[in-house]
Design an enzyme around this catalytic site. Structure first.
Site, short mmCIF file in Angstrom:
data_model
loop_
_atom_site.label_atom_id
_atom_site.label_comp_id
_atom_site.label_asym_id
_atom_site.label_seq_id
_atom_site.Cartn_x
_atom_site.Cartn_y
_atom_site.Cartn_z
N CYS A 43 0.89 -1.15 0.08
CA CYS A 43 -0.02 -0.06 0.15
C CYS A 43 0.87 1.29 0.02
CB CYS A 43 -0.84 -0.06 1.10
SG CYS A 43 -1.92 1.42 1.45
N CYS A 48 -1.64 1.57 -3.10
CA CYS A 48 -2.59 2.94 -2.87
C CYS A 48 -2.07 4.27 -3.00
CB CYS A 48 -3.30 2.59 -1.59
SG CYS A 48 -3.53 0.68 -0.90
N LYS A 51 0.09 5.29 -6.17
CA LYS A 51 -1.10 5.15 -7.13
C LYS A 51 -1.84 6.55 -7.13
CE LYS A 51 -4.83 3.95 -6.34
NZ LYS A 51 -5.49 2.73 -6.12
N TYR A 177 -9.34 -3.26 -11.34
CA TYR A 177 -9.26 -1.82 -10.86
C TYR A 177 -7.84 -1.09 -11.11
CZ TYR A 177 -7.27 -2.64 -6.27
OH TYR A 177 -6.35 -2.64 -5.17
N GLU A 181 -6.89 2.13 -13.50
CA GLU A 181 -6.31 3.13 -12.80
C GLU A 181 -5.03 3.62 -13.39
OE1 GLU A 181 -8.15 2.56 -8.30
OE2 GLU A 181 -6.07 1.73 -8.77
N ARG A 198 -9.33 -9.33 -22.03
CA ARG A 198 -9.70 -10.47 -23.03
C ARG A 198 -11.36 -10.56 -22.72
NH1 ARG A 198 -6.91 -15.33 -19.64
NH2 ARG A 198 -8.19 -14.84 -17.62
N ASP A 302 -3.87 -9.87 1.89
CA ASP A 302 -3.81 -10.46 0.54
C ASP A 302 -3.41 -11.66 0.41
OD1 ASP A 302 -4.24 -7.64 -0.35
OD2 ASP A 302 -2.42 -7.57 -1.68
N HIS A 435 -26.95 21.48 -1.43
CA HIS A 435 -27.18 22.06 -3.08
C HIS A 435 -26.26 23.17 -2.99
CE1 HIS A 435 -28.95 23.04 -6.54
NE2 HIS A 435 -29.20 24.12 -6.28
N GLU A 440 -26.12 15.25 -3.77
CA GLU A 440 -27.78 15.26 -3.60
C GLU A 440 -28.64 14.70 -4.63
OE1 GLU A 440 -29.62 19.10 -4.37
OE2 GLU A 440 -27.75 19.74 -5.88
C1 LIG Z 1 -1.18 -0.81 -7.60
C2 LIG Z 1 -1.91 -1.00 -6.44
C3 LIG Z 1 -2.98 -0.22 -6.03
C4 LIG Z 1 -3.80 -0.42 -5.00
N1 LIG Z 1 -4.53 0.50 -4.68
C5 LIG Z 1 -5.18 0.13 -3.66
C6 LIG Z 1 -6.16 1.04 -3.02
O1 LIG Z 1 -6.44 2.20 -3.84
N2 LIG Z 1 -6.95 0.83 -2.17
C7 LIG Z 1 -6.96 -0.28 -1.32
O2 LIG Z 1 -7.54 -0.67 -0.38
N3 LIG Z 1 -6.09 -1.14 -1.66
C8 LIG Z 1 -5.31 -0.98 -2.68
N4 LIG Z 1 -4.38 -1.76 -3.19
C9 LIG Z 1 -4.22 -3.20 -2.40
C10 LIG Z 1 -3.41 -2.97 -1.07
O3 LIG Z 1 -2.19 -2.34 -1.53
C11 LIG Z 1 -3.38 -4.45 -0.62
O4 LIG Z 1 -4.47 -4.93 -0.34
C12 LIG Z 1 -2.72 -4.48 0.86
O5 LIG Z 1 -1.26 -3.83 0.80
C13 LIG Z 1 -2.43 -5.57 1.48
O6 LIG Z 1 -1.75 -5.59 2.94
P1 LIG Z 1 -1.06 -6.89 3.47
O7 LIG Z 1 -0.82 -6.46 4.72
O8 LIG Z 1 -1.69 -8.23 3.11
O9 LIG Z 1 0.37 -7.14 2.39
P2 LIG Z 1 1.35 -6.13 2.07
O10 LIG Z 1 1.07 -4.62 2.30
O11 LIG Z 1 1.79 -6.32 0.56
O12 LIG Z 1 2.55 -6.51 3.00
C14 LIG Z 1 3.29 -7.58 2.90
C15 LIG Z 1 4.65 -7.48 3.37
O13 LIG Z 1 5.21 -8.68 3.78
C16 LIG Z 1 6.72 -8.62 3.47
N5 LIG Z 1 7.34 -9.96 3.11
C17 LIG Z 1 6.76 -10.74 2.27
N6 LIG Z 1 7.44 -12.27 2.39
C18 LIG Z 1 8.21 -11.81 3.44
C19 LIG Z 1 9.03 -12.83 4.17
N7 LIG Z 1 9.28 -14.12 4.01
N8 LIG Z 1 9.73 -12.18 5.17
C20 LIG Z 1 9.53 -10.94 5.42
N9 LIG Z 1 8.64 -9.89 5.04
C21 LIG Z 1 8.05 -10.74 4.07
C22 LIG Z 1 6.69 -7.82 1.96
O14 LIG Z 1 7.74 -7.36 1.70
C23 LIG Z 1 5.48 -6.73 2.33
O15 LIG Z 1 6.23 -5.46 2.84
C24 LIG Z 1 -3.37 -1.78 -4.11
C25 LIG Z 1 -2.56 -2.67 -4.53
C26 LIG Z 1 -1.73 -2.52 -5.76
C27 LIG Z 1 -0.73 -3.39 -6.23
#
Ligand SMILES: Cc1cc2nc3c(=O)[nH]c(=O)nc-3n(C[C@H](O)[C@H](O)[C@H](O)COP(=O)(O)OP(=O)(O)OC[C@H]3O[C@@H](n4cnc5c(N)ncnc54)[C@H](O)[C@@H]3O)c2cc1C
Length: 451
Positions: A43, A48, A51, A177, A181, A198, A302, A435, A440
């Site tokens: 994020c 997010c 972006k 999305y 974007e 596709r 995620d 308004h 509205e």
């Molecule tokens: C381009 C883009 C735009 C987005 N826009 C939006 C938006 O507008 N609004 C919204 O709500 N969501 C948005 N998202 C989705 C959002 O970013 C994710 O849903 C969110 O970051 C998920 O959080 P998380 O904690 O699951 O994983 P992450 O935030 O991905 O964190 C996981 C972390 O784990 C670390 N990691 C992985 N494996 C290991 C390991 N073995 N050892 C140590 N560290 C590790 C990674 O380096 C990472 O920092 C967007 C995503 C993308 C790609």
């Protein structure tokens, strides 16, 4: 001597992992978190936040076009991609620091390294073993590019945020999305933009009126949308790239951005050794409390492929801390989760789409309006805003709200509260509008367009 080194060991300091770690520590748990790449996760670094900054940048282009109708004249316009990226990177660094401080202030031990799962209570970092009562997998997801000849020339959203220069022509592949974007970002910054998908129409899963309206609006802005299209080959072509499509046509561009999907970052994490069950796409199988198939290992965000959104990962992290360390088993709630698409124009949505409501057996009324925003009466821009309410006939409850238009992402947040409170159409109607505003219209829609 404590039985374990930590009460909770979190792998991944992204949206979900940081929140779960901080709240658990504030509830008295001894917590460590491992992060291998960047604090704040996707994020903050490649999702997010950057972006949305690029979306803001792209909107200025239109604003310059629109201002003549309001009496303004501006001099020469120039856009400096390198400066935008540099400023964006500085802001991300600042946010990384904030995340570091949040963890430190909460008393969470941060280990900046890759962590692997060894068994149900052990992780390994650089060969060192650390034990924990609970292990939390919050490793996020990673973009994928399908395998085909030349696919190595394609980029993903990860690289798009760090391009050395703004491409003159770009092809965005994907109908989710993130794809729409980025198409809006590039087009707004002056890049000749083609988006390929596709399927019949992009944004599968969103309300059909959002999908159709956004496609019309993007086309009006000059984005070339090609549905039922797929690239089968990419070749280098001088300094650029040549893409051959399944129908034999050829497109050229400096960059080809694939936004076709993201997989959990679970492979090679050792989860299988510990007995954790994964889905075919690598997502961790969890129950309603985010517990994996191993009692001491939990997963959020995620990597569980429930709803890939930052606020959802955060909510799952909060719920988990309550479950594990506050004696309050808490299930994250997934109903009426509002979402925005920061496309140009924006989309906002909450609740059921018309198709979902019908397939769940609701007898529904549809209210829909489409109008030219007041702002564009003087700019001359041919843009329309669409708003739609899906209403249950039996209970009069509003089941879904869908909007395409400026600030849709801001407007829908308030409506999500109304839907969570079970608001009826009659309650929408008795609410006085603001308004003049676009919002509205949401409380003045009286004519059913479908039943
Ligand atoms: C381009 C883009 C735009 C987005 N826009 C939006 C938006 O507008 N609004 C919204 O709500 N969501 C948005 N998202 C989705 C959002 O970013 C994710 O849903 C969110 O970051 C998920 O959080 P998380 O904690 O699951 O994983 P992450 O935030 O991905 O964190 C996981 C972390 O784990 C670390 N990691 C992985 N494996 C290991 C390991 N073995 N050892 C140590 N560290 C590790 C990674 O380096 C990472 O920092 C967007 C995503 C993308 C790609």
């Amino acid at each position: 001597m404590a039985q374990y080194d930590y009460d909770l060991f979190t792998i991944g300091a992204g949206s979900g992992g940081v929140r779960a770690s901080r709240v658990s520590a504030s509830l008295g748990a001894k917590v460590a978190v491992a992060e291998e790449r960047y604090l704040g996760g996707t994020c903050v670094n490649v999702g997010c936040i950057p972006k949305k900054l690029l979306v803001y940048a792209s909107h200025y282009g239109e604003d310059f076009d629109d201002l003549a109708g309001y009496g303004w004249t501006v001099g020469e316009r120039r856009f400096d991609w390198a400066r935008l990226i540099e400023n964006k990177n500085k802001e991300i660094l600042r946010l990384n620091g904030i995340y570091r401080k949040l963890l430190a202030d909460a008393g969470v031990t941060l280990i900046e390294a890759h962590a692997d799962v060894v068994d149900e209570h052990t992780v390994a970092i650089d060969g060192k073993r650390i034990s924990a009562k609970y292990i939390l997998v919050a490793v996020g997801s990673w973009p994928t590019v399908p395998k085909f000849p030349g696919c190595e020339h394609a980029i993903t959203s990860n690289e798009a945020f760090y391009l050395p220069s703004l491409p003159e022509r770009v092809i965005v592949v994907g109908g989710g999305y993130i794809g729409v974007e980025f198409a809006g970002i590039f087009k707004g910054l002056g890049t000749q933009t083609t988006e390929l998908y596709r399927g019949e129409l992009f944004l599968r899963g969103f309300d059909d009126d959002i999908r159709k309206t956004l496609a019309e609006e993007m086309r009006k802005r000059g984005v070339e949308l090609r549905f039922k299209s797929e690239i089968v080959k990419i070749e280098k072509n001088g300094g650029g790239l040549k893409a051959t499509l399944a129908d034999g046509s050829v497109l050229e561009a400096e960059q080809i951005l694939y936004a076709t999907g993201r997989d959990s970052k679970t492979p090679h994490l050792g989860l299988e050794n510990a007995g954790v069950k994964l889905k075919d796409n690598g997502a961790v199988v969890v129950d309603e409390y985010s517990k994996s198939t191993v009692d001491s290992i939990y997963a959020i965000g995620d990597c569980t492929d429930r709803m890939m959104l930052t606020p959802v990962a955060i909510a799952e992290g909060m719920a988990l801390a309550q479950t594990l360390f506050n004696n309050k088993p808490t299930k994250p709630r997934y109903t009426n989760v509002p979402t925005a698409i920061f496309s140009t124009p924006n989309c906002g949505t909450v609740g059921l789409t018309e198709a979902e409501a019908r397939s769940r057996g609701h007898q529904i009324d549809i209210y829909r309006t489409s109008f030219k925003p007041l702002r564009h009466t003087l700019t001359g821009r041919d843009e329309r805003t669409m708003m739609k309410l899906v209403v249950d006939q039996a209970s009069d409850k509003v089941l879904g709200c869908h909007m395409v238009g400026p600030d849709a992402g801001e407007i829908i947040q308030g409506l999500a509260i109304a839907l969570n409170c079970g608001a009826t159409k009659a309650q929408f109607d008795m609410t006085i509008g603001i308004h003049p505003s676009a919002a509205e219209e949401l409380v003045t829609m009286r004519t059913k367009v479908a039943g």
